[in-house]
Motif scaffolding. Structure first.
Motif, PDB file in Angstrom:
ATOM      1  N   VAL A  48      16.805  71.082  24.827  1.00  0.00           N
ATOM      2  CA  VAL A  48      17.880  70.862  25.808  1.00  0.00           C
ATOM      3  C   VAL A  48      18.129  69.369  25.926  1.00  0.00           C
ATOM      4  O   VAL A  48      17.198  68.554  25.904  1.00  0.00           O
ATOM      5  CB  VAL A  48      17.514  71.484  27.177  1.00  0.00           C
ATOM      6  CG1 VAL A  48      16.289  70.818  27.784  1.00  0.00           C
ATOM      7  CG2 VAL A  48      18.686  71.412  28.139  1.00  0.00           C
ATOM      8  N   LEU A  49      19.403  69.028  26.055  1.00  0.00           N
ATOM      9  CA  LEU A  49      19.819  67.636  26.205  1.00  0.00           C
ATOM     10  C   LEU A  49      20.248  67.391  27.654  1.00  0.00           C
ATOM     11  O   LEU A  49      20.497  68.336  28.403  1.00  0.00           O
ATOM     12  CB  LEU A  49      20.986  67.344  25.262  1.00  0.00           C
ATOM     13  CG  LEU A  49      20.665  67.464  23.765  1.00  0.00           C
ATOM     14  CD1 LEU A  49      21.948  67.368  22.941  1.00  0.00           C
ATOM     15  CD2 LEU A  49      19.675  66.388  23.330  1.00  0.00           C
TER      16      LEU A  49
ATOM     17  N   GLN B 129      24.874  74.678  28.135  1.00  0.00           N
ATOM     18  CA  GLN B 129      25.527  75.215  29.324  1.00  0.00           C
ATOM     19  C   GLN B 129      26.617  76.212  28.956  1.00  0.00           C
ATOM     20  O   GLN B 129      26.800  77.231  29.616  1.00  0.00           O
ATOM     21  CB  GLN B 129      26.108  74.067  30.149  1.00  0.00           C
ATOM     22  CG  GLN B 129      26.712  74.502  31.483  1.00  0.00           C
ATOM     23  CD  GLN B 129      27.168  73.321  32.318  1.00  0.00           C
ATOM     24  OE1 GLN B 129      27.060  72.172  31.907  1.00  0.00           O
ATOM     25  NE2 GLN B 129      27.689  73.602  33.493  1.00  0.00           N
ATOM     26  N   PHE B 130      27.347  75.921  27.874  1.00  0.00           N
ATOM     27  CA  PHE B 130      28.435  76.797  27.435  1.00  0.00           C
ATOM     28  C   PHE B 130      28.195  77.206  25.994  1.00  0.00           C
ATOM     29  O   PHE B 130      27.811  76.380  25.165  1.00  0.00           O
ATOM     30  CB  PHE B 130      29.789  76.081  27.562  1.00  0.00           C
ATOM     31  CG  PHE B 130      30.075  75.586  28.950  1.00  0.00           C
ATOM     32  CD1 PHE B 130      30.460  76.461  29.953  1.00  0.00           C
ATOM     33  CD2 PHE B 130      29.947  74.239  29.250  1.00  0.00           C
ATOM     34  CE1 PHE B 130      30.719  76.008  31.236  1.00  0.00           C
ATOM     35  CE2 PHE B 130      30.219  73.769  30.524  1.00  0.00           C
ATOM     36  CZ  PHE B 130      30.601  74.661  31.525  1.00  0.00           C
TER      37      PHE B 130
ATOM     38  N   SER C 161      29.439  62.293  23.983  1.00  0.00           N
ATOM     39  CA  SER C 161      28.722  63.559  24.108  1.00  0.00           C
ATOM     40  C   SER C 161      29.715  64.702  24.020  1.00  0.00           C
ATOM     41  O   SER C 161      30.903  64.536  24.297  1.00  0.00           O
ATOM     42  CB  SER C 161      27.938  63.640  25.423  1.00  0.00           C
ATOM     43  OG  SER C 161      28.820  63.591  26.531  1.00  0.00           O
ATOM     44  N   LEU C 162      29.217  65.869  23.621  1.00  0.00           N
ATOM     45  CA  LEU C 162      30.046  67.059  23.423  1.00  0.00           C
ATOM     46  C   LEU C 162      29.568  68.141  24.378  1.00  0.00           C
ATOM     47  O   LEU C 162      28.436  68.618  24.271  1.00  0.00           O
ATOM     48  CB  LEU C 162      29.925  67.548  21.973  1.00  0.00           C
ATOM     49  CG  LEU C 162      30.672  68.838  21.602  1.00  0.00           C
ATOM     50  CD1 LEU C 162      32.180  68.612  21.641  1.00  0.00           C
ATOM     51  CD2 LEU C 162      30.236  69.318  20.215  1.00  0.00           C
ATOM     52  N   THR C 163      30.423  68.527  25.316  1.00  0.00           N
ATOM     53  CA  THR C 163      30.026  69.545  26.283  1.00  0.00           C
ATOM     54  C   THR C 163      29.973  70.924  25.660  1.00  0.00           C
ATOM     55  O   THR C 163      29.006  71.663  25.830  1.00  0.00           O
ATOM     56  CB  THR C 163      31.009  69.565  27.477  1.00  0.00           C
ATOM     57  OG1 THR C 163      31.024  68.272  28.083  1.00  0.00           O
ATOM     58  CG2 THR C 163      30.582  70.595  28.506  1.00  0.00           C
ATOM     59  N   THR C 164      31.008  71.275  24.900  1.00  0.00           N
ATOM     60  CA  THR C 164      31.106  72.597  24.293  1.00  0.00           C
ATOM     61  C   THR C 164      31.524  72.469  22.842  1.00  0.00           C
ATOM     62  O   THR C 164      32.498  71.773  22.536  1.00  0.00           O
ATOM     63  CB  THR C 164      32.141  73.472  25.032  1.00  0.00           C
ATOM     64  OG1 THR C 164      31.851  73.467  26.425  1.00  0.00           O
ATOM     65  CG2 THR C 164      32.104  74.901  24.514  1.00  0.00           C
ATOM     66  N   ALA C 165      30.805  73.129  21.956  1.00  0.00           N
ATOM     67  CA  ALA C 165      31.155  73.100  20.536  1.00  0.00           C
ATOM     68  C   ALA C 165      32.338  74.030  20.273  1.00  0.00           C
ATOM     69  O   ALA C 165      32.413  75.126  20.837  1.00  0.00           O
ATOM     70  CB  ALA C 165      29.960  73.530  19.688  1.00  0.00           C
ATOM     71  N   THR C 166      33.250  73.591  19.427  1.00  0.00           N
ATOM     72  CA  THR C 166      34.383  74.416  19.015  1.00  0.00           C
ATOM     73  C   THR C 166      34.037  75.088  17.696  1.00  0.00           C
ATOM     74  O   THR C 166      33.915  74.417  16.662  1.00  0.00           O
ATOM     75  CB  THR C 166      35.655  73.566  18.841  1.00  0.00           C
ATOM     76  OG1 THR C 166      35.939  72.895  20.077  1.00  0.00           O
ATOM     77  CG2 THR C 166      36.833  74.431  18.458  1.00  0.00           C
TER      78      THR C 166
END
Length: 305
Positions: free
Chosen positions: A77-78, A101-102, A126-131
């Motif tokens: 986890v980051l 998280q997502f 930083s990347l919250t959600t990967a596409t």
């Protein structure tokens, strides 16, 4: 006569929202990949890192197909449970998280997309959600035959680069995360052993959660054979607690005497693994006692995802 609309919920009603949420959940379940990390030598450890290992890292071996710009570290986890980040420095390093998280219905696609993002992102991003749309398979991004060279941590100090003093808010976040960590270790069982066996000190008890790569039904039959023979344990101070299913794999769980160090369970675990592999080779029909064992073991099985 037309159909009665008496039972049709109003579009904005609570019932309509609940039905829509239920349909969305059903559609997501139908799209979920049953065994996302199948075909990778690191499958069992990837499942463990995603599901229950608190703090661990590993440098990934990328596929030659990837035009690698920088090294990538896999983490449990980051900060902020983001999908990825690029740490600034003389040699910027990409980090990707397994506990995010997502997420989409395919965690392997999430990971592949996050790894590729680290190669083009600027340091400090930083990347919250990967596409995941259009992302290649994880086996095309990683070397599928490479195991993970893991470092297990008992804290989250690795969130901050060595020699850097975190600001008070970051330090408080790390301290809070550290308080939730349970001491963990990966058992070193040798090249002949199968799967990934992880030890954890949960307080009153210690446990081993052993992620196995075999077919779930075949593994359950083998466990039933050992149970009927009185061999479903890791020796004195241990007992079989049950199993759970996750990402297409079955994970047997053993309760342990927590007075013993993790390394003291390695020899008993190797002996158990040999017995289990022998039981897996048996093709004789189950005896009535073994069938009762199988039914009892299944009744104690839990499905996580």
């Amino acid at each position: 006569m037309g159909k009665s609309k008496r039972n049709s919920p109003k579009p904005d009603s609570n019932r309509a929202q609940k039905l829509a949420a239920r349909r969305a959940a059903q559609e997501a379940a139908a799209q979920a990949v049953t065994r996302p990390f199948e075909g990778l030598a690191a499958e069992c450890d990837l499942v463990a890192l995603r599901e229950f290992v608190p703090s661990a890292t590993a440098t990934l071996k990328l596929s030659p197909n990837v035009a690698a710009k920088r090294a990538v570290t896999l983490a449990t986890v980051l900060p902020g449970a983001v999908a990825a980040l690029v740490r600034a420095g003389d040699e910027p390093t990409g980090f990707v998280g397994t506990q995010v998280q997502f997420q989409s219905a395919d965690p392997a696609a999430d990971l592949a997309a996050a790894i590729l993002w680290t190669q083009s992102a600027a340091p400090g991003e930083s990347l919250t959600t990967a596409t995941v749309e259009g992302a290649p398979r994880l086996s095309e991004v990683l070397d599928p035959g490479a195991a993970l060279d893991l470092t297990v941590h008992q804290d989250f100090n690795w969130w901050v680069p060595e020699g850097v003093t975190p600001d008070p808010q970051v330090a408080a976040t790390i301290e809070q995360a550290d308080q939730a960590i349970m001491p963990s270790a990966r058992l070193e069982l040798g090249a002949d052993a199968v799967g990934a066996a992880w030890w954890v000190d949960a307080g009153e008890k210690a446990h081993i959660r052993w992620v196995r790569p075999e077919d779930e039904d075949q593994l359950m039959l083998a466990l039933a054979r050992l149970h009927a023979a009185g061999d479903l344990h890791l020796g004195e101070g241990s007992r079989f607690a049950g199993s759970f299913r996750t990402h297409g794999l079955l994970v047997p769980v053993f309760d342990l005497d927590r007075e013993k160090h993790a390394s003291e369970w390695e020899a008993p675990a190797r002996a158990f693994d040999a017995k289990l592999r022998a039981a897996l080779k048996s093709d004789t029909p189950l005896t009535s006692e073994e069938r009762r064992s199988r039914d009892g073991l299944r009744s104690r099985q839990v499905t996580l995802r």
